[in-house]
Motif scaffolding. Structure first.
Motif, PDB file in Angstrom:
ATOM      1  N   LEU A 122     -31.038  31.989 -14.644  1.00 15.60           N
ATOM      2  CA  LEU A 122     -29.960  32.652 -16.086  1.00 15.60           C
ATOM      3  C   LEU A 122     -29.174  34.051 -16.111  1.00 15.60           C
ATOM      4  CD1 LEU A 122     -31.760  30.853 -19.104  1.00 15.60           C
ATOM      5  CD2 LEU A 122     -29.465  29.928 -17.466  1.00 15.60           C
ATOM      6  N   TRP A 128     -24.309  34.639 -14.550  1.00 14.67           N
ATOM      7  CA  TRP A 128     -24.043  34.634 -15.342  1.00 14.67           C
ATOM      8  C   TRP A 128     -22.836  34.164 -16.696  1.00 14.67           C
ATOM      9  CZ3 TRP A 128     -27.541  38.890 -17.918  1.00 14.67           C
ATOM     10  CH2 TRP A 128     -26.547  40.448 -17.518  1.00 14.67           C
ATOM     11  N   ARG A 131     -22.826  30.440 -15.464  1.00 14.88           N
ATOM     12  CA  ARG A 131     -23.807  29.757 -15.311  1.00 14.88           C
ATOM     13  C   ARG A 131     -23.810  28.614 -16.483  1.00 14.88           C
ATOM     14  NH1 ARG A 131     -27.241  26.996 -15.409  1.00 14.88           N
ATOM     15  NH2 ARG A 131     -28.805  26.504 -14.598  1.00 14.88           N
ATOM     16  N   TYR A 134     -21.708  25.889 -14.833  1.00 19.15           N
ATOM     17  CA  TYR A 134     -23.109  26.008 -13.626  1.00 19.15           C
ATOM     18  C   TYR A 134     -24.096  23.956 -14.423  1.00 19.15           C
ATOM     19  CZ  TYR A 134     -25.728  25.054  -9.688  1.00 19.15           C
ATOM     20  OH  TYR A 134     -26.459  24.619  -8.504  1.00 19.15           O
ATOM     21  N   ALA A 158     -20.852  30.211 -10.103  1.00 17.73           N
ATOM     22  CA  ALA A 158     -22.327  30.563  -9.645  1.00 17.73           C
ATOM     23  C   ALA A 158     -23.096  30.814  -8.663  1.00 17.73           C
ATOM     24  CB  ALA A 158     -22.904  29.664 -11.556  1.00 17.73           C
TER      25      ALA A 158
END
Length: 481
Positions: A122, A128, A131, A134, A158
């Motif tokens: 993370l 990020w 993320r 993702y 990501a």
């Protein structure tokens, strides 16, 4: 809240539900009862889209930052509106809140499993921005096929940013993702690949680019950056003549997903996660065979694992990780999270509580993800942290805002009652079953009272009630799932 359904679960139904959920609750027990058995509940859970999930849907609206696009998350950070680190905090909170309250419990377990295998931290300060997206990809494909999951995660921005494929070009191929794809995501270190395979793997993956700062924020495929020329990796051979290598890359990833070594490795990891830490060769072969016969489809692979005799024999042979302990503790205590209205709200503040345990969702810094075997989570520090956590949550000390937290008085049976009767009653509310003889005796020893002593209401002080609740949460009954 009535626990009759929880108490009525058979041992095997209880085992299935514990392995594929964040912990038993009366609500989960009623779902198992409605399905007819733990195995039938498991079959229903394999199709989460068919399960009504009002509690989970409500949580989806608690954190507006998670609805933003990667570019919006980036723009808000650049313009000092909200840092991406705050969005990652929201993603962590949302993840744990869903594990606590969602009815799609198996789906939450599989999202965690695949996120740990195909790990992107993370707090990677490049990845990020992508993320949250993702996470959406893994959630969408968590119960479809590993082939689909591998294709979509490998080329995701990501992953590319975390493992440097976003800057890999034909002139300067970066080997990080090409190597980890083989070592961690598919065939494993025993898969027979060579350094030459790593180089070819890395060349195959060139072309997937991400610009964060210049000339603009974007994720794109750049044919000019893609290496062309023959690729040969672990039996995969492709001329790779086209500058647009996306079709060739998909063929390569399909090959890796279907490779026998990948089937064995995925099967072994699934068995370690959901059966026990030392699965037999027969169990792993059975699961790997189902994986290959079904072209890496996840549902029949899981069914083969659950239907193997070894699964039924493995009850209480898995140690909960610290975050699993946190989720199971909140569920056992019947704590009900509500929409957060401030930083002190339970759904917000819990991040600082479970974050101290060393196992917050997706925060492992290395690409190999958190350890799956229980030995990694049995240190003295972990146990001591758990003892403190159990007491804090059971006492209702913190956090409590925007949450329904059961008072200590609500744990007691009709008084007066013997110490043994009180312990059994509390255990029934927490776990839906009486404690073992050893646990029962241990709790009584912690109280300094004999099991047969009758205690009037006037002498059942809150400290005594807290000692019983916390001690039961400290016991193997709770630690082992």
């Amino acid at each position: 809240m009535s626990t009759s359904a929880l108490r009525a679960l058979s041992g095997q139904d209880r085992h299935v539900a514990r392995r594929f959920s964040g912990g038993l609750t009366p609500e989960l027990a009623r779902d198992v009862d409605r399905a007819g058995s733990g195995r039938a509940w498991f079959a229903e859970q394999l199709r989460p889209g068919r399960i009504g999930d009002r509690a989970g849907d409500a949580i989806d609206g608690w954190f507006p930052s998670l609805r933003r696009t990667p570019e919006q998350i980036f723009d808000r950070q650049v313009n000092d509106v909200q840092g991406a680190w705050d969005v990652m905090g929201d993603l962590s909170r949302w993840t744990v809140a869903r594990r606590i309250h969602s009815r799609r419990q198996l789906h939450e377990q599989l999202v965690d499993f695949w996120s740990n295998l195909l790990h992107v931290p993370l707090m990677d300060d490049s990845a990020w921005f992508f993320r949250v997206d993702y996470d959406r990809v893994i959630r969408k494909h968590a119960l479809r096929s590993f082939e689909d999951l591998l294709i979509r995660t490998t080329v995701h921005p990501a992953m590319g940013l975390f493992l440097d494929n976003a800057v890999s070009t034909k002139e300067a191929p970066n080997e990080n993702l090409g190597r980890e794809l083989l070592e961690l995501h598919t065939v494993g270190v025993d898969g027979g690949y060579t350094e030459r395979d790593v180089k070819h793997s890395s060349r195959m993956l060139t072309g997937y680019r991400v610009d964060l700062w210049w000339p603009k924020f974007r994720a794109f495929y750049d044919p000019k950056a893609h290496h062309t020329g023959r690729i040969k990796v672990l039996g995969f051979v492709h001329p790779n003549r086209d500058a647009d290598g996306r079709r060739a890359t998909r063929a390569y990833l399909r090959h890796l997903a279907q490779h026998p070594a990948t089937a064995r490795r995925i099967a072994h990891r699934l068995c370690v996660r959901f059966v026990h830490d030392d699965p037999s060769n027969d169990l792993v072969r059975t699961v790997a065979r189902a994986y290959r016969r079904n072209a890496s489809a996840i549902r029949p692979t899981l069914e083969a694992m659950v239907d193997h005799p070894e699964f039924a024999e493995a009850s209480r042979q898995k140690i909960r990780t610290p975050t699993e302990d946190y989720v199971a503790t909140v569920r056992a205590l019947g704590i009900e999270l509500h929409r957060p209205t401030s930083e002190d709200s339970f759904a917000n503040a819990m991040l600082w509580q479970y974050g101290e345990l060393g196992n917050a969702p997706y925060e492992w810094p290395a690409p190999n993800g958190y350890p799956e075997a229980g030995a990694a989570w049995t240190s003295a520090g972990r146990i001591l942290s758990g003892l403190d956590l159990h007491r804090t949550l059971a006492a209702g000390w913190w956090p409590t805002e925007d949450a329904r937290v059961r008072s200590l008085e609500e744990w007691l049976p009709a008084m007066p009652a013997s110490v043994g009767e009180i312990i059994d009653h509390v255990s029934g509310l927490l776990f839906g079953e009486p404690p073992s003889r050893g646990v029962r005796a241990g709790v009584a020893t912690a109280l300094g009272l004999p099991l047969e002593q009758v205690v009037p209401a006037s002498q059942m002080w809150s400290t005594r009630t807290l000692s019983i609740v916390a001690s039961l949460l400290d016991s193997p009954t709770h630690l082992m799932r």
